[in-house]
Design an enzyme around this catalytic site. Structure first.
Site, short mmCIF file in Angstrom:
data_model
loop_
_atom_site.label_atom_id
_atom_site.label_comp_id
_atom_site.label_asym_id
_atom_site.label_seq_id
_atom_site.Cartn_x
_atom_site.Cartn_y
_atom_site.Cartn_z
CG HIS A 45 4.34 -1.26 -0.46
ND1 HIS A 45 4.75 -2.51 -0.02
CD2 HIS A 45 4.18 -0.51 0.66
CE1 HIS A 45 4.83 -2.51 1.31
NE2 HIS A 45 4.50 -1.31 1.75
CE1 TYR A 103 8.01 -1.47 5.44
CE2 TYR A 103 8.36 0.86 4.98
CZ TYR A 103 7.65 -0.30 4.78
OH TYR A 103 6.57 -0.31 3.93
CE1 TYR A 116 7.04 -4.00 3.56
CE2 TYR A 116 6.58 -5.48 5.38
CZ TYR A 116 6.29 -4.34 4.67
OH TYR A 116 5.25 -3.55 5.05
CG HIS A 132 3.71 3.22 2.84
ND1 HIS A 132 2.55 2.64 3.31
CD2 HIS A 132 4.70 2.32 3.04
CE1 HIS A 132 2.83 1.44 3.80
NE2 HIS A 132 4.12 1.21 3.63
NE ARG A 158 1.35 -5.57 1.68
CZ ARG A 158 1.17 -4.28 1.40
NH1 ARG A 158 1.59 -3.36 2.23
NH2 ARG A 158 0.56 -3.93 0.30
#
Lengths: 230, 173
Positions: free
Chosen positions: A151, A99, A138, A153, A148
């Site tokens: 994905h 991120y 990640y 969001h 995770r």
């Protein structure tokens, strides 16, 4: 009358560690519909720029790394009515699973050409489309060797908070679903499956991008209070 | 895949996660300013601070507000802010009117550790209409104080406690 079988996550779900100190512990107090502002319209949506829904063109010096994908679908309410002109915002990691955020310390490379966020509005039929890069999985230290699944969001907002939804979209065939407590917090298997996008050859653009379909359903006018649904 | 209309179930919520700011809040800093120069009503400044079950501040919450206009009418306004390192966020808006009961601001909260959003309300301490509010009447008397913002100089301050001692009342809407 539709049945609401455990299709929403609870607030406290101990396998997702952060819920232990953040989930309210007392029962929610029900507000009768006649006193609730939940269905009242509020305006002031964000300005949408022409390229806001294409996360592959926001880079300063070129295209981002990774697989280009189209993510598209339709937003309806539980009565089957399309939700037009709804604000959809998305954010995600880059292809490496990183991120662009100061607190993400995962040792995967940043991509200077991927800012990782986009927005759009649904059209008159409730349809939306994004172009982006397939995100990576990640690690997140929730438990030993916790990952995770990849994905995106999603934040959805129609004209009232009745339609307010924040969720995550997953990719078909990801082997990480079974060990992800965020996804597994949803008790009903069909409700979990609805968060997984579907590869759609019709959405694919030849020689350009694979396509994934992700339809969304928000609460409808005949909505029951939350605790009755979960 | 499409369900028939009577099989449609609302998509499940998932947590907003810790890394939302570049998507939801930083590009939208103006969403803390809920009243324009032409918006009628008494200007108020509202500071909201969020705490977890151990009393630690929550520096990664998304706070959204919505409320009626100064004459108690809808369409109303909405705003969004992320909490800072002190667990706090600030909004500038107008004091909502109230046709029935007391002036209030609706809150919708998202955070890491919340698998779905939660709702509460902010009332204004000292408002003579509090005793006539039909929603406050549904809240146990000992917990009503958790829904009050208090005046601190020119700012209304609201402490939102997710869990534990003095846990804020949350509503099922």
């Amino acid at each position: 009358m539709p049945s609401y079988e455990k299709s929403q996550p609870p607030l406290l779900y101990p396998p997702y560690q952060s819920t232990r100190l953040r989930a309210p512990s007392r029962p929610l107090i029900q507000i009768p519909a006649r006193y609730s502002d939940l269905s009242q319209p509020v305006y002031g949506h964000l300005p949408i720029g022409a390229d806001d829904n294409d996360l592959t063109v926001h880079g300063a010096s070129g295209s981002p790394q990774g697989e280009r994908i189209i993510v598209a679908g339709r937003l309806v309410d539980e009565d089957g009515r399309p939700v037009p002109h709804a604000l959809i915002e998305i954010w995600q990691t880059n292809a490496a699973g990183r991120y662009p955020h100061v607190r993400d310390t995962h040792p995967a490379p940043l991509d200077p050409n991927f800012t990782g966020a986009g927005r759009t509005e649904t059209d008159a039929e409730g349809r939306y489309s994004f172009t982006t890069i397939k995100p990576g999985a990640y690690p997140w230290r929730n438990h030993p060797n916790a990952w995770r699944p990849a994905h995106i969001h999603f934040s959805i907002f129609g004209t009232s908070f009745l339609t307010r939804l924040v969720t995550q979209m997953f990719f078909p065939g990801d082997p990480l679903f079974g060990q992800d407590p965020v996804l597994q917090s949803i008790h009903d298997e069909r409700a979990r499956a609805r968060l997984v996008s579907q590869f759609d050859l019709e959405l694919t653009q030849p020689e350009w991008a694979l396509g994934y379909r992700f339809d969304l359903v928000v609460r409808g006018a005949n909505s029951t209070p939350f605790e009755e649904r979960a | 895949m499409t369900d028939r209309a009577d099989d449609l179930v609302a998509t499940a919520s998932q947590t907003v996660g810790p890394f939302f700011d570049f998507g939801l809040t930083t590009p939208n800093a103006a969403l803390g300013q809920m009243a324009g120069p032409d918006t009628p009503g008494e200007r108020i400044r509202l500071r909201i601070r969020v705490y977890d079950g151990e009393g630690a501040v929550v520096p990664d919450a998304v706070v959204e507000l919505w409320h009626a206009d100064a004459s108690a009418a809808f369409p109303g306004v909405w705003g969004r802010q992320g909490t800072d390192a002190d667990g706090a966020c600030e909004f500038h808006t107008v004091r909502p009117g109230a046709a029935e009961g007391a002036s209030h601001i609706n809150v919708c909260l998202f955070a890491r550790g919340l698998l779905r959003h939660i709702f509460t309300r902010i009332y204004f301490a000292g408002d003579p209409a509090l005793s006539a509010d039909p929603v406050l009447a549904l809240v146990p008397e000992a917990r009503r104080g958790t829904l009050m913002a208090h005046a601190d100089g020119d700012t209304w301050v609201f402490e939102l406690r997710l869990q534990g001692e003095h846990e804020t009342v949350f509503f099922d809407l």
